[in-house]
Design a protein around this motif. Structure first.
Motif, PDB file in Angstrom:
ATOM      1  N   LYS A 361      31.335   2.480  21.812  1.00 46.54           N
ATOM      2  CA  LYS A 361      30.263   3.465  21.906  1.00 46.54           C
ATOM      3  C   LYS A 361      29.762   3.804  20.512  1.00 46.54           C
ATOM      4  O   LYS A 361      30.554   4.100  19.610  1.00 46.54           O
ATOM      5  CB  LYS A 361      30.771   4.736  22.595  1.00 46.54           C
ATOM      6  CG  LYS A 361      30.974   4.559  24.096  1.00 46.54           C
ATOM      7  CD  LYS A 361      31.272   5.888  24.765  1.00 46.54           C
ATOM      8  CE  LYS A 361      31.374   5.726  26.279  1.00 46.54           C
ATOM      9  NZ  LYS A 361      31.622   7.018  26.959  1.00 46.54           N
ATOM     10  N   ASN A 363      28.578   5.278  17.149  1.00 42.11           N
ATOM     11  CA  ASN A 363      28.854   6.496  16.371  1.00 42.11           C
ATOM     12  C   ASN A 363      30.003   7.321  16.941  1.00 42.11           C
ATOM     13  O   ASN A 363      30.038   8.542  16.787  1.00 42.11           O
ATOM     14  CB  ASN A 363      27.593   7.363  16.276  1.00 42.11           C
ATOM     15  CG  ASN A 363      26.423   6.634  15.659  1.00 42.11           C
ATOM     16  OD1 ASN A 363      26.586   5.876  14.704  1.00 42.11           O
ATOM     17  ND2 ASN A 363      25.228   6.841  16.219  1.00 42.11           N
ATOM     18  N   THR A 364      30.924   6.661  17.619  1.00 46.65           N
ATOM     19  CA  THR A 364      32.119   7.341  18.156  1.00 46.65           C
ATOM     20  C   THR A 364      33.327   6.442  17.933  1.00 46.65           C
ATOM     21  O   THR A 364      33.188   5.232  17.715  1.00 46.65           O
ATOM     22  CB  THR A 364      31.985   7.629  19.660  1.00 46.65           C
ATOM     23  OG1 THR A 364      32.057   6.388  20.376  1.00 46.65           O
ATOM     24  CG2 THR A 364      30.691   8.350  19.981  1.00 46.65           C
ATOM     25  N   LEU A 366      35.290   5.611  20.202  1.00 39.21           N
ATOM     26  CA  LEU A 366      35.652   5.246  21.572  1.00 39.21           C
ATOM     27  C   LEU A 366      35.312   3.787  21.862  1.00 39.21           C
ATOM     28  O   LEU A 366      34.203   3.326  21.565  1.00 39.21           O
ATOM     29  CB  LEU A 366      34.933   6.145  22.572  1.00 39.21           C
ATOM     30  CG  LEU A 366      35.191   7.654  22.453  1.00 39.21           C
ATOM     31  CD1 LEU A 366      34.364   8.416  23.465  1.00 39.21           C
ATOM     32  CD2 LEU A 366      36.677   7.954  22.630  1.00 39.21           C
ATOM     33  N   THR A 431      38.368   3.989  28.890  1.00 37.59           N
ATOM     34  CA  THR A 431      37.889   4.447  27.568  1.00 37.59           C
ATOM     35  C   THR A 431      39.096   4.790  26.706  1.00 37.59           C
ATOM     36  O   THR A 431      39.950   5.569  27.128  1.00 37.59           O
ATOM     37  CB  THR A 431      36.986   5.675  27.704  1.00 37.59           C
ATOM     38  OG1 THR A 431      35.907   5.368  28.597  1.00 37.59           O
ATOM     39  CG2 THR A 431      36.418   6.079  26.359  1.00 37.59           C
ATOM     40  N   LYS A 433      40.505   5.878  22.695  1.00 38.12           N
ATOM     41  CA  LYS A 433      40.091   6.514  21.455  1.00 38.12           C
ATOM     42  C   LYS A 433      40.884   5.956  20.285  1.00 38.12           C
ATOM     43  O   LYS A 433      42.124   5.965  20.303  1.00 38.12           O
ATOM     44  CB  LYS A 433      40.290   8.040  21.533  1.00 38.12           C
ATOM     45  CG  LYS A 433      39.814   8.776  20.299  1.00 38.12           C
ATOM     46  CD  LYS A 433      39.988  10.273  20.473  1.00 38.12           C
ATOM     47  CE  LYS A 433      39.499  11.040  19.250  1.00 38.12           C
ATOM     48  NZ  LYS A 433      39.680  12.503  19.374  1.00 38.12           N
TER      49      LYS A 433
END
Length: 436
Positions: A361, A363-364, A366, A431, A433
Motif C-alpha cells: 500500500k 506510503n504505508t 502495509l 494485510t 505491517k
C-alpha cells in the motif's frame, strides 16, 4: 417443592451426562452455544412433561429428545443417532432399577419413607452417580474402538474408581439414614454432601476431558510446527541447489575447455562419460523463476508443479520488496498453509485456478497478500461464519488456519476471507505491517 427441585436436579445431571457423552464421541455440526441452547430447551420440555407423572411417557420422550439432539447437532446417520439414544435410555433405566434393588437390600425401610425429601434426594443422587459411572466407562471403550489414536489415554479409565468410591459412600449414607434416627441438621448435611459429591465427580471428569482436548490440540500444533520446520529445511535445500546450479553454469566454460582438450586427443569415450556426468547432475535441473525472493520462489515453484499435476492453472504476481521483511520460517508457514488450502479446494474442478498476489500500500508500511482460488462449494455454509472442512476426520482440522492467524498476528496484521457465489471462488486477503 422439594420433589420439584429433585426432578429438576435429575434432568440437569442427565443433560450434563448427555453433553459429556456426545461431545466426547461425535463431531458437532454447530457451535457450543447453539448446542447448549438446544440441549437446555429439550430438557426443559422433558422436565415440564415429567410433572404429569407418566413413567412410560417420560421414557419415550427421553429417547426422542436424545435422538433429536444427536441427529440435529452432530454428524450422525439417523440409525446411529437412534442407537446411541436407545443406549442412553436403556442405561439410565437399568441404573434406576439397580438402585431400587441395592437400596431395598441394604436399607429395607428406605422406601416406606420414600416421600421424605432426604430420601428422594439420596435416591436421585445415587441413581445418577451409577448412571454417570456406567456412561463414563462406556465412553472410554467406544472412543477407543472408534479412534485408535486415542489409546494413549487408556489410563483415564482409572478415574472410574472416583465414582465407584462415591457410590460406596452413597450406600453408606442410605444405610445410616435407614438404621438411625438423624437430627434435621445431620440429614441436611448428608443430603448436601451427596449433592456435592455428585457435582464433584462431574467436575473432575469435565476437567479431565478439557485437559485431554487441550493436550490433543497442543500435540497437533507441535506436529504442524515440525512439518513447517521440515518444509523450511526443504526450501533451504532448494535454495542451496539453485546456488549450486548457478556455480555450475558459471563453471561451464571450464567444463567446455576440458571437453575440448579431450576432443583434441580423440578420446571419445571419455568425452561421452564427461558429458553424461554433467547431464545427470542435479544442479542442471530446470528451475523456474516466479519472483525475486529466493525462499518464496522455491515455495511457489513447488506448488506450481503440484498444480500442473492436478490440472490447476497457477499464476503468481509477487511485487518486488513486498514480503522481504517476513522471516523465512514465517514465510514458509504462511504461504504453505495458504497454498495447501487453495490446492485442496481447487482439486477436481474443471478449469480451476489459483492466483497469488502481493502488493504494497502506497506510503504505508502495509503489505497485502491475496489468494484467489476455485472452490466448488461455499466453505462457510452451515458453519455460522466458520470455515468447514471436507476432510474425513473433522476433529483434526483447522490447525492450518490457526497457524496462519498466528503468523498474521505476529506481524500485527489482519486476515479477511469471503466466498463469491457468482464466480465460485474463495478469497483470502491478508494485510501485514512491516516493523521498524
Amino acid at each position: 417443592m422439594i420433589t420439584l427441585i429433585c426432578y429438576f436436579f435429575s434432568f440437569l445431571v442427565e443433560a450434563i451426562i448427555l453433553w459429556q457423552y456426545t461431545s466426547t464421541l461425535f463431531v458437532p455440526k454447530h457451535r457450543v452455544r447453539t448446542r447448549l441452547f438446544f440441549l437446555c430447551a429439550l430438557y426443559l420440555i422433558l422436565f415440564a412433561i415429567s410433572m404429569l407423572g407418566h413413567t412410560w411417557l417420560n421414557a419415550l420422550l427421553y429417547l426422542a429428545a436424545n435422538f433429536i439432539f444427536l441427529i440435529t447437532m452432530y454428524y450422525l446417520k439417523w440409525h446411529m443417532a437412534l442407537f446411541h439414544a436407545a443406549v442412553l435410555t436403556a442405561v439410565m433405566s437399568m441404573c434406576e432399577l439397580a438402585v431400587y434393588s441395592i437400596i431395598g437390600r441394604f436399607a429395607p425401610h428406605f422406601f416406606t419413607e420414600a416421600a421424605r425429601s432426604h430420601n428422594i434426594i439420596l435416591f436421585v443422587v445415587f441413581s445418577k452417580m451409577i448412571f454417570f459411572t456406567v456412561i463414563y466407562t462406556l465412553i472410554h471403550f467406544l472412543r477407543e474402538h472408534k479412534d485408535v489414536s486415542q489409546r494413549h489415554d487408556k489410563y483415564a479409565l482409572l478415574l472410574v474408581f472416583i465414582p465407584l468410591t462415591s457410590v460406596f459412600v452413597m450406600l453408606i449414607f442410605v444405610a445410616v439414614g435407614d438404621a438411625c434416627t438423624l437430627s434435621p441438621t445431620l440429614v441436611l448435611m448428608i443430603t448436601l454432601s451427596a449433592v456435592f459429591l455428585l457435582f464433584t465427580n462431574l467436575l473432575v471428569f469435565g476437567i479431565n476431558q478439557y485437559n485431554l482436548k487441550k493436550n490433543m490440540e497442543f500435540t497437533e500444533m507441535q506436529l504442524l510446527l515440525q512439518k513447517e520446520a521440515n518444509a523450511a529445511e526443504y526450501y533451504a535445500m532448494l535454495l542451496a541447489q539453485n546456488e549450486n546450479q548457478s556455480i555450475l553454469i558459471h563453471d561451464m566454460k571450464k567444463h567446455l575447455q576440458s571437453i575440448a582438450i579431450l576432443s583434441d586427443k580423440k578420446e571419445n569415450d571419455k568425452i561421452a562419460a564427461y558429458i553424461g556426468q554433467l547431464m545427470l547432475s542435479s544442479d542442471l535441473k530446470e528451475s523456474a523463476r516466479l519472483c525475486d525472493h529466493e525462499m518464496l520462489n522455491a515455495i511457489l515453484c513447488r506448488y506450481k508443479r503440484r498444480c500442473e499435476g492436478s490440472q490447476i492453472s497457477f499464476h503468481a504476481d509477487i511485487r518486488h520488496g513486498t514480503i522481504d521483511f517476513i522471516a523465512d520460517n514465517d514465510l514458509t508457514s504462511l504461504f504453505c498453509n495458504l497454498l495447501d488450502n487453495a490446492v485442496e479446494a481447487a482439486c477436481g474442478i474443471p478449469d480451476a485456478f489459483i492466483e497469488v498476489n502481493t502488493t504494497r500500500k502506497a506510503n504505508t508500511p502495509l503489505s497485502v497478500i491475496s489468494i484467489v482460488n476455485s472452490c466448488r462449494r461455499n466453505p462457510f455454509a452451515g458453519s455460522q461464519g466458520n470455515l468447514s472442512t471436507t476432510k474425513p476426520d473433522k476433529r483434526r482440522h483447522g490447525f492450518g488456519i490457526k497457524s496462519i492467524r498466528k503468523t498474521v498476528g505476529s506481524y500485527h496484521g489482519d486476515m479477511q476471507m469471503y466466498y463469491n457465489e457468482d464466480t465460485l471462488t474463495f478469497h483470502m486477503v491478508i494485510t501485514l505491517k512491516q516493523q521498524n
